[in-house]
Design an enzyme around this catalytic site. Structure first.
Site, PDB file in Angstrom:
ATOM      1  N   MET A  55      50.422  26.676  54.410  1.00 21.90           N
ATOM      2  CA  MET A  55      49.011  26.055  54.391  1.00 21.90           C
ATOM      3  C   MET A  55      49.424  24.883  53.327  1.00 21.90           C
ATOM      4  O   MET A  55      49.991  25.365  52.270  1.00 21.90           O
ATOM      5  CB  MET A  55      48.086  26.865  54.072  1.00 21.90           C
ATOM      6  CG  MET A  55      46.606  26.449  54.080  1.00 21.90           C
ATOM      7  SD  MET A  55      46.055  25.776  55.700  1.00 21.90           S
ATOM      8  CE  MET A  55      44.535  25.043  55.389  1.00 21.90           C
ATOM      9  N   ASP A  75      52.554  21.875  49.569  1.00 19.91           N
ATOM     10  CA  ASP A  75      53.429  22.089  48.805  1.00 19.91           C
ATOM     11  C   ASP A  75      54.901  21.894  49.343  1.00 19.91           C
ATOM     12  O   ASP A  75      55.244  22.401  50.398  1.00 19.91           O
ATOM     13  CB  ASP A  75      53.382  23.547  47.963  1.00 19.91           C
ATOM     14  CG  ASP A  75      54.187  23.825  46.896  1.00 19.91           C
ATOM     15  OD1 ASP A  75      54.587  22.939  46.196  1.00 19.91           O
ATOM     16  OD2 ASP A  75      54.633  24.889  46.701  1.00 19.91           O
ATOM     17  N   HIS A 121      55.765  31.342  48.511  1.00 17.04           N
ATOM     18  CA  HIS A 121      54.731  31.745  47.876  1.00 17.04           C
ATOM     19  C   HIS A 121      54.278  33.458  48.110  1.00 17.04           C
ATOM     20  O   HIS A 121      54.096  33.936  49.217  1.00 17.04           O
ATOM     21  CB  HIS A 121      53.431  31.032  48.490  1.00 17.04           C
ATOM     22  CG  HIS A 121      53.884  29.428  48.017  1.00 17.04           C
ATOM     23  ND1 HIS A 121      52.981  28.719  48.966  1.00 17.04           N
ATOM     24  CD2 HIS A 121      54.494  28.763  47.057  1.00 17.04           C
ATOM     25  CE1 HIS A 121      53.335  27.437  48.484  1.00 17.04           C
ATOM     26  NE2 HIS A 121      54.407  27.565  47.214  1.00 17.04           N
ATOM     27  N   SER A 166      55.398  29.254  52.847  1.00 10.23           N
ATOM     28  CA  SER A 166      54.266  29.990  52.373  1.00 10.23           C
ATOM     29  C   SER A 166      53.785  30.793  53.540  1.00 10.23           C
ATOM     30  O   SER A 166      54.410  31.563  54.002  1.00 10.23           O
ATOM     31  CB  SER A 166      53.082  29.029  51.985  1.00 10.23           C
ATOM     32  OG  SER A 166      52.133  29.728  51.402  1.00 10.23           O
ATOM     33  N   THR A 167      52.446  30.781  53.861  1.00  8.07           N
ATOM     34  CA  THR A 167      51.815  31.652  54.854  1.00  8.07           C
ATOM     35  C   THR A 167      52.721  31.607  56.346  1.00  8.07           C
ATOM     36  O   THR A 167      53.068  30.871  56.714  1.00  8.07           O
ATOM     37  CB  THR A 167      50.455  31.109  55.220  1.00  8.07           C
ATOM     38  OG1 THR A 167      49.831  30.855  54.105  1.00  8.07           O
ATOM     39  CG2 THR A 167      49.660  32.218  56.012  1.00  8.07           C
TER      40      THR A 167
END
Length: 343
Positions: free
Chosen positions: A283, A286, A189, A163-164
């Site tokens: 973050m 998940d 993501h 993600s991030t």
């Protein structure tokens, strides 16, 4: 009372800049301390106000956002969230040091723009405020750090979730791998539309073939399939003695669609001990539960360590629940993958 996140807005459009300031200030956790119309104004405001986070447009007069980042980050590293129209230039911004990006609304209706500013953008700003800024490795540094042996172990596929900070972390891992590795499936993501551009960029920069996944795609050695952003989850199935991709429209899981957990759970179910799982910076949590399912079903699992994560969230949760077999610094993950493949 918690200290508000101090934000500098850099946007050349007067109307959009004012909407950003007005609506971000409605968030109780955010204070816009200044707004600039171009990088030259922004440079002075950074020194004067010392913001925690900067939002930055890409297309601006006099100097674009990417050039500004390239000049700024070596001297004054800080968390930056890009606000971008649909363009692969946003990945140049990520490579230059931006933490994350959001897709600029395509609608010109004031209500739609304000909804975006009040909901999606504040989340990205709050995540960016706790991010760690790292120097990106060059492609040459990645390749030169590796001493590769041809894989000999039993592994049919590798599943990666991020993600991030993951756009650059995933590039780092994939650039360290060659065409002899098992097929790879990835959930990163990302807003709808950007995943196709990201896959194209990965394909240009890696030895592996990389493309956005479609239902029915067959997982094969040397191919990387990236889950499309939007409203579909990506799952793995086993059919006709092959692993195939299925895309399904469904509600968000853990706040995300596609979800890393959905992919990892399907890999755990259908590939069991014949797979490997990798969880990278991001973050939230998940992917942690899905990675644990993979490990319980016999898969080897790797988690990025805290020191090299932009945001140590997903790998942290995975590590704490026992889902991570090997915890590695980002530069060592590709080497660990080969070590596992050669077991």
């Amino acid at each position: 009372m918690l200290r508000k996140i101090r934000v500098l807005v850099v946007e050349d459009s007067l109307v959009f800049r004012e909407l950003l300031v007005q609506n971000l200030n409605k968030d109780e956790g955010i204070e816009v301390v200044a707004a600039a119309r171009d990088p030259f104004e922004a440079r002075d405001m950074i020194l004067k106000y010392q913001p925690d986070v900067m939002t930055l447009d890409i297309e601006m007069p006099r100097m674009d956002g990417i050039e500004f980042l390239q000049k700024l980050m070596p001297q004054y590293p800080m968390p930056v969230v890009m606000i971008s129209s649909l363009s692969d230039r946003v990945f140049d911004a990520m490579n230059a040091g931006a933490v994350d990006f959001v897709a600029k609304p395509t609608s010109t209706e004031r209500r739609a723009i304000e909804e975006f500013i009040r909901t999606e953008l504040p989340v990205k700003i709050k995540i960016a405020s706790i991010a760690k800024i790292h120097r990106r490795r060059t492609h040459a540094e990645v390749v030169n750090a590796l001493h590769i042996q041809k894989p000999t172990g039993k592994c049919d596929l590798i599943a990666i979730g991020a993600s991030t900070g993951g756009t650059e972390a995933t590039i780092d891992v994939l650039q360290g791998l060659h065409k002899d590795v098992p097929g790879i499936v990835v959930v990163q993501h990302m807003p709808a539309g950007f995943t196709e551009l990201y896959a194209s960029r990965l394909n240009e920069r890696c030895e592996l073939e990389v493309r956005e996944a479609k239902s029915g795609d067959i997982v094969r050695p040397g191919l990387v399939l990236l889950a499309p952003g939007g409203d579909q989850h990506m799952e793995l199935i086993r059919q006709d003695n092959m692993y195939k991709i299925v895309l399904k429209k469904a509600p968000k899981v853990n706040g995300h669609c596609p979800s890393v957990d959905v992919l990892f759970s399907s890999v755990a179910k259908h590939a069991k001990e014949n797979a490997m799982g990798v969880i990278l910076t991001g973050m939230g949590g998940d992917g942690a539960k899905g990675l644990l399912e993979m490990r319980k079903n016999g898969s080897h699992t790797i988690g990025q360590d805290e020191t090299t994560c932009i945001v140590y969230g997903m790998p942290k949760v995975a590590y704490e629940i026992g889902a991570v077999e090997y915890q590695e610094k980002l530069p060592d993950i590709a080497k660990r993958i080969y070590n596992v493949l050669n077991k």
